[in-house]
Design an enzyme around this catalytic site. Structure first.
Site, PDB file in Angstrom:
ATOM      1  N   ARG A  23       0.812  -1.218   0.000  1.00  0.00           N
ATOM      2  CA  ARG A  23       0.000   0.000   0.000  1.00  0.00           C
ATOM      3  C   ARG A  23       0.845   1.267   0.000  1.00  0.00           C
ATOM      4  NH1 ARG A  23      -2.740  -0.471   5.375  1.00  0.00           N
ATOM      5  NH2 ARG A  23      -0.697  -1.346   5.809  1.00  0.00           N
ATOM      6  N   ASP A  47       7.860  25.602  10.127  1.00  0.00           N
ATOM      7  CA  ASP A  47       8.094  24.575   9.109  1.00  0.00           C
ATOM      8  C   ASP A  47       8.165  25.262   7.749  1.00  0.00           C
ATOM      9  OD1 ASP A  47       7.888  22.648  11.061  1.00  0.00           O
ATOM     10  OD2 ASP A  47       6.213  21.590  10.156  1.00  0.00           O
ATOM     11  N   ARG A  58      21.120  26.172  -3.033  1.00  0.00           N
ATOM     12  CA  ARG A  58      20.647  27.183  -2.081  1.00  0.00           C
ATOM     13  C   ARG A  58      21.589  27.175  -0.882  1.00  0.00           C
ATOM     14  NH1 ARG A  58      15.265  28.843  -3.278  1.00  0.00           N
ATOM     15  NH2 ARG A  58      14.271  27.500  -4.818  1.00  0.00           N
ATOM     16  N   HIS A  61      23.454  29.336   4.101  1.00  0.00           N
ATOM     17  CA  HIS A  61      22.749  30.341   4.889  1.00  0.00           C
ATOM     18  C   HIS A  61      22.885  30.107   6.393  1.00  0.00           C
ATOM     19  CE1 HIS A  61      19.894  30.402   1.193  1.00  0.00           C
ATOM     20  NE2 HIS A  61      20.918  31.212   1.006  1.00  0.00           N
ATOM     21  N   LYS A  70      18.006  23.324  12.230  1.00  0.00           N
ATOM     22  CA  LYS A  70      17.109  22.868  11.160  1.00  0.00           C
ATOM     23  C   LYS A  70      17.118  21.347  11.090  1.00  0.00           C
ATOM     24  CE  LYS A  70      17.973  26.997   8.388  1.00  0.00           C
ATOM     25  NZ  LYS A  70      18.557  27.540   7.162  1.00  0.00           N
ATOM     26  N   HIS A 117      24.215  26.384   6.335  1.00  0.00           N
ATOM     27  CA  HIS A 117      23.517  25.255   5.724  1.00  0.00           C
ATOM     28  C   HIS A 117      23.190  25.557   4.264  1.00  0.00           C
ATOM     29  CE1 HIS A 117      19.659  23.229   4.654  1.00  0.00           C
ATOM     30  NE2 HIS A 117      20.387  22.188   5.023  1.00  0.00           N
ATOM     31  N   TYR A 130      11.773  21.431   5.993  1.00  0.00           N
ATOM     32  CA  TYR A 130      12.569  21.539   7.212  1.00  0.00           C
ATOM     33  C   TYR A 130      11.832  22.278   8.317  1.00  0.00           C
ATOM     34  CZ  TYR A 130      14.011  26.025   5.044  1.00  0.00           C
ATOM     35  OH  TYR A 130      14.043  27.257   4.440  1.00  0.00           O
ATOM     36  N   ASP A 169      22.784  34.738  -3.041  1.00  0.00           N
ATOM     37  CA  ASP A 169      23.767  33.706  -2.720  1.00  0.00           C
ATOM     38  C   ASP A 169      25.077  33.905  -3.491  1.00  0.00           C
ATOM     39  OD1 ASP A 169      21.860  32.688  -1.039  1.00  0.00           O
ATOM     40  OD2 ASP A 169      21.542  30.831  -2.153  1.00  0.00           O
TER      41      ASP A 169
END
Length: 182
Positions: A23, A47, A58, A61, A70, A117, A130, A169
């Site tokens: 399932r 969240d 990304r 940061h 996180k 991160h 996250y 960035d």
């Protein structure tokens, strides 16, 4: 839940128990009591969910004030996720650890406050989710360049092509000049 420690104190890879049959599957990704028993007594306040296409990077940061821990995971696709120790007083300052997170391996990665991160999307696209221990505070956000030569992060670039990064960035600081934690 299986906990895999890394070379960076506090940064851990978590492998939840996955119950599956014809399932589909079920897994618990957050249970405050379970995590506390594992030594991760955390309280989350926010969240987030992002979707990115292949080749997007990304990060790296962090927030100097209101630093965020996180707990990250991928629910669709595959990414290479990286944590960099930016606590100047730590023996592991400037060191990094990376892990592949995917919908298939169900792994979670905890990046505590005091670390930069970032992640790179390896699959056609990826949904990245996250939980954060503090609220997003854009006025306190900082960024270290993903390709900082002092870090020498071994990003698994698809077809060895340069990643696509945001303008913000691309303007990230190099670690030797970055504002970091004491």
């Amino acid at each position: 839940m299986n906990v895999i420690t890394t070379a960076l104190a506090g940064v851990v890879i978590l492998e939840p128990r996955v119950f599956g049959d014809e399932r589909g599957f079920f897994m618990e990704t957050w249970n405050q009591n379970t995590f506390a028993k594992l030594g991760l007594d955390l309280s989350f306040v926010q969240d987030n969910h992002s979707r990115s296409r292949q080749g997007i990077l990304r990060g790296l940061h962090y927030q100097l004030q209101n630093p965020q821990g996180k707990l990250v995971r991928v629910t669709q696709g595959k990414v290479y996720d990286v944590a960099v120790d930016i606590r100047r007083s730590a023996k592991t300052f400037g060191q990094w650890v990376g892990v592949e997170l995917s919908a298939e391996n169900h792994r979670l990665f905890y990046v505590p406050p005091g670390f930069a991160h970032g992640f790179y999307v390896m699959s056609e696209s990826a949904d990245f989710q996250y939980k954060c221990t503090d609220f997003y505070a854009p006025e306190h956000e900082r960024c270290i360049r993903w390709d900082d030569p002092t870090l020498k992060i071994d990003w698994p670039l698809v077809n060895n092509e340069m990643p696509l990064v945001s303008a913000k960035d691309a303007q990230g600081a190099l670690l030797p000049m970055a504002e970091v934690f004491a």
